[in-house]
Design an enzyme around this catalytic site. Structure first.
Site, PDB file in Angstrom:
ATOM      1  CB  CYS A 160       0.526  -1.333 -17.755  1.00  0.00           C
ATOM      2  SG  CYS A 160      -0.342  -0.736 -16.392  1.00  0.00           S
ATOM      3  CG  HIS A 219       4.056   0.491 -16.900  1.00  0.00           C
ATOM      4  ND1 HIS A 219       3.813   1.408 -16.363  1.00  0.00           N
ATOM      5  CD2 HIS A 219       3.542  -0.541 -15.778  1.00  0.00           C
ATOM      6  CE1 HIS A 219       2.561   2.181 -15.908  1.00  0.00           C
ATOM      7  NE2 HIS A 219       2.595   1.184 -15.551  1.00  0.00           N
ATOM      8  CG  ASN A 256       0.638   3.236 -13.918  1.00  0.00           C
ATOM      9  OD1 ASN A 256       0.600   3.106 -14.644  1.00  0.00           O
ATOM     10  ND2 ASN A 256       0.158   2.159 -12.817  1.00  0.00           N
TER      11      ASN A 256
HETATM   12  N1  ACO Z   1      -2.635   6.318   2.495  1.00  0.00           N
HETATM   13  C1  ACO Z   1      -2.849   5.831   3.806  1.00  0.00           C
HETATM   14  N2  ACO Z   1      -2.829   4.322   3.607  1.00  0.00           N
HETATM   15  C2  ACO Z   1      -2.825   3.719   2.807  1.00  0.00           C
HETATM   16  C3  ACO Z   1      -3.167   3.799   2.029  1.00  0.00           C
HETATM   17  C4  ACO Z   1      -2.473   5.334   0.690  1.00  0.00           C
HETATM   18  N3  ACO Z   1      -3.814   5.198   0.445  1.00  0.00           N
HETATM   19  N4  ACO Z   1      -3.666   3.318   0.702  1.00  0.00           N
HETATM   20  C5  ACO Z   1      -3.295   1.956   1.729  1.00  0.00           C
HETATM   21  N5  ACO Z   1      -3.321   2.874   2.968  1.00  0.00           N
HETATM   22  C6  ACO Z   1      -2.633   1.253   3.982  1.00  0.00           C
HETATM   23  C7  ACO Z   1      -3.332   0.408   3.644  1.00  0.00           C
HETATM   24  O1  ACO Z   1      -5.203   0.328   4.282  1.00  0.00           O
HETATM   25  C8  ACO Z   1      -3.106  -0.860   5.215  1.00  0.00           C
HETATM   26  O2  ACO Z   1      -3.464  -0.006   5.948  1.00  0.00           O
HETATM   27  P1  ACO Z   1      -3.511  -1.537   7.335  1.00  0.00           P
HETATM   28  O3  ACO Z   1      -1.572  -2.377   7.700  1.00  0.00           O
HETATM   29  O4  ACO Z   1      -3.838  -0.695   8.754  1.00  0.00           O
HETATM   30  O5  ACO Z   1      -4.383  -2.941   6.912  1.00  0.00           O
HETATM   31  C9  ACO Z   1      -1.676  -0.049   4.893  1.00  0.00           C
HETATM   32  O6  ACO Z   1      -1.351   0.953   4.281  1.00  0.00           O
HETATM   33  C10 ACO Z   1      -0.933  -1.478   3.668  1.00  0.00           C
HETATM   34  O7  ACO Z   1      -1.643  -1.326   2.941  1.00  0.00           O
HETATM   35  P2  ACO Z   1      -0.954  -2.076   1.601  1.00  0.00           P
HETATM   36  O8  ACO Z   1      -2.096  -1.956   0.595  1.00  0.00           O
HETATM   37  O9  ACO Z   1      -0.572  -3.451   1.795  1.00  0.00           O
HETATM   38  O10 ACO Z   1       0.247  -1.071   1.305  1.00  0.00           O
HETATM   39  P3  ACO Z   1       1.567  -1.225  -0.128  1.00  0.00           P
HETATM   40  O11 ACO Z   1       2.568  -1.313   0.946  1.00  0.00           O
HETATM   41  O12 ACO Z   1       1.024  -3.154  -0.681  1.00  0.00           O
HETATM   42  O13 ACO Z   1       1.264  -0.130  -1.189  1.00  0.00           O
HETATM   43  C11 ACO Z   1       0.262   0.045  -3.040  1.00  0.00           C
HETATM   44  C12 ACO Z   1       0.191  -0.370  -2.110  1.00  0.00           C
HETATM   45  C13 ACO Z   1       1.478   0.874  -3.613  1.00  0.00           C
HETATM   46  C14 ACO Z   1      -1.266  -0.414  -3.799  1.00  0.00           C
HETATM   47  C15 ACO Z   1       1.509  -1.455  -3.503  1.00  0.00           C
HETATM   48  O14 ACO Z   1       1.035  -2.384  -3.110  1.00  0.00           O
HETATM   49  C16 ACO Z   1       1.621  -1.296  -5.007  1.00  0.00           C
HETATM   50  O15 ACO Z   1       2.101  -0.357  -5.942  1.00  0.00           O
HETATM   51  N6  ACO Z   1       1.445  -2.607  -5.870  1.00  0.00           N
HETATM   52  C17 ACO Z   1       1.890  -2.786  -7.401  1.00  0.00           C
HETATM   53  C18 ACO Z   1       0.421  -1.741  -8.484  1.00  0.00           C
HETATM   54  C19 ACO Z   1       0.830  -1.778  -9.616  1.00  0.00           C
HETATM   55  O16 ACO Z   1       2.135  -1.705  -9.806  1.00  0.00           O
HETATM   56  N7  ACO Z   1      -0.080  -1.783 -10.079  1.00  0.00           N
HETATM   57  C20 ACO Z   1       0.136  -2.138 -11.739  1.00  0.00           C
HETATM   58  C21 ACO Z   1      -0.269  -2.594 -12.940  1.00  0.00           C
HETATM   59  S1  ACO Z   1      -1.633  -1.010 -13.203  1.00  0.00           S
HETATM   60  C22 ACO Z   1      -2.710  -1.399 -14.331  1.00  0.00           C
HETATM   61  O17 ACO Z   1      -2.323  -2.466 -14.860  1.00  0.00           O
HETATM   62  C23 ACO Z   1      -3.906  -0.693 -14.534  1.00  0.00           C
END
Ligand code: ACO
Length: 324
Positions: A114, A251, A281
């Site tokens: 990214c 980003h 993203n």
């Molecule tokens: N819809 C509904 N529920 C979901 C979804 C979804 N799409 N995805 C995950 N959940 C559930 C999970 O199963 C979990 O359920 P549980 O509590 O029953 O186990 C719950 O939601 C929480 O999941 P987390 O993964 O802990 O959710 P989090 O709050 O961390 O959000 C997210 C996930 C949005 C992916 C976040 O962690 C994030 O944005 N991380 C950074 C990602 C990023 O910016 N990457 C950058 C680089 S990308 C690149 O380089 C190509």
């Protein structure tokens, strides 16, 4: 001193739009969850046939050149960033060269996930500031949805496709200051092992290795710690006050990451432009797409001070400080 000033900006987003409601028909998710956790409402999806990284890059490049009011033959160097190129060689930069009529100039791609656009921008600036180029085209182009596992709701909701480009021209001005970092020790939490190769899709485990894998929570924690620290380091190293910065062009990965960073830095969220709700993203394309939108909306003025920052697979992260 001579430095590169952005004299043209352009972007391209493929016409197909996938909303959160559309996604809820593919995986177990919903608009409320995606909006609350990421800020994303919709994203543009390329078909990877008509619109792929190289073709989208060409369209963004032509728009940036038109905006700059120059001819392709004035370009000395093209640097393209992409983690999802559709070509092995020639580079995306070479494909763009053909499309914009810049025959003879230097061309190469960079892969820094990214932060790729910032890496490409800093490389372009280094060419200009060392007197090796006068006019440079810098791009970010990605077709990430071609590498997404559409059964993994933790990643498929995040990404969109598109391309953005900037034309830099040597002018007197403030030096571009930057810091780029990487940590392979933390690389396991975000990776994509293989490019799609049609002849290998029947090989056991191969298709899976072309999907992006991410431990979202780990990446989130890493980013909200390291990115504010990096911007603090940048301001101390290059002796500027964060209060002097007009725009923090980040980003577009997650609205909550941007909010947490603004809070840690003690900077008003109003200084962090966002379009993640409409693009998702788009990896290395996100910053030039956002800059183009800001210009079209009249939000960029000559002399504005900008901090760009990005983070992604590697893990890699970086930031720079320059005058528009
Ligand atoms: N819809 C509904 N529920 C979901 C979804 C979804 N799409 N995805 C995950 N959940 C559930 C999970 O199963 C979990 O359920 P549980 O509590 O029953 O186990 C719950 O939601 C929480 O999941 P987390 O993964 O802990 O959710 P989090 O709050 O961390 O959000 C997210 C996930 C949005 C992916 C976040 O962690 C994030 O944005 N991380 C950074 C990602 C990023 O910016 N990457 C950058 C680089 S990308 C690149 O380089 C190509």
């Amino acid at each position: 001193m001579l430095t590169g000033k952005i004299i043209g900006l352009g972007s391209y987003l493929p016409p197909k739009i996938l909303t959160n409601d559309d996604l809820s028909k593919i995986v177990d998710t919903n608009d409320e969850w995606i909006t609350e956790r990421t800020g994303i409402k919709r994203r543009h999806i390329a078909d990877a046939v008509e619109d792929k990284a190289s073709t989208m890059a060409c369209k963004a490049a032509l728009a940036a050149i038109e905006d700059a009011g120059i001819s392709g033959s004035e370009i000395d160097l093209i640097v393209a960033a992409s983690t999802t190129p559709d070509v092995v060689f020639p580079s995306i930069a070479c494909c763009v060269q053909g499309a914009v009529g810049a025959d003879g100039c230097a061309c190469f791609d960079v892969n820094s996930a990214c932060p790729g656009f910032i890496a490409a921008y800093n490389t372009a600036q280094s060419y200009i500031e060392s007197g090796n180029a006068k006019t440079v085209l810098v791009l970010g182009a990605e077709c990430l949805t071609n590498f997404v596992d559409w059964e993994d709701r933790g990643t498929c909701i995040l990404f969109g496709d598109g391309a953005g480009a900037a034309v830099l021209r040597a002018e007197e001005g403030m030096k571009n200051s930057f810091i780029m970092k990487a940590s392979m020790n933390r690389g396991a939490c975000l990776h994509c092992e293989a490019m799609k190769q049609p002849k290998r899709v029947d090989e056991e485990g191969f298709l899976k290795s072309t999907f992006m894998y991410m431990q979202g929570r780990e990446v989130f924690r890493f980013v909200v710690t390291e990115v504010p620290a990096l911007i603090d380091e940048l301001s101390k190293k290059y002796e500027f006050d964060l209060g002097e910065v007009d725009h923090f062009v980040f980003h577009q990965a997650n609205r909550r990451i941007i909010e947490a960073t603004a809070k840690k830095l003690g900077v008003s969220l109003e200084k962090f432009p966002m379009n993640i709700q409409d693009t998702g993203n788009t990896s290395s394309a996100s910053i030039p797409i956002l800059l183009t939108q800001m210009k079209k909306e009249g939000k960029l003025k000559k002399g504005d001070k900008i901090v760009m920052s990005s983070f992604g697979g590697g893990l890699t992260w970086g930031a720079n400080y320059f005058e528009y």
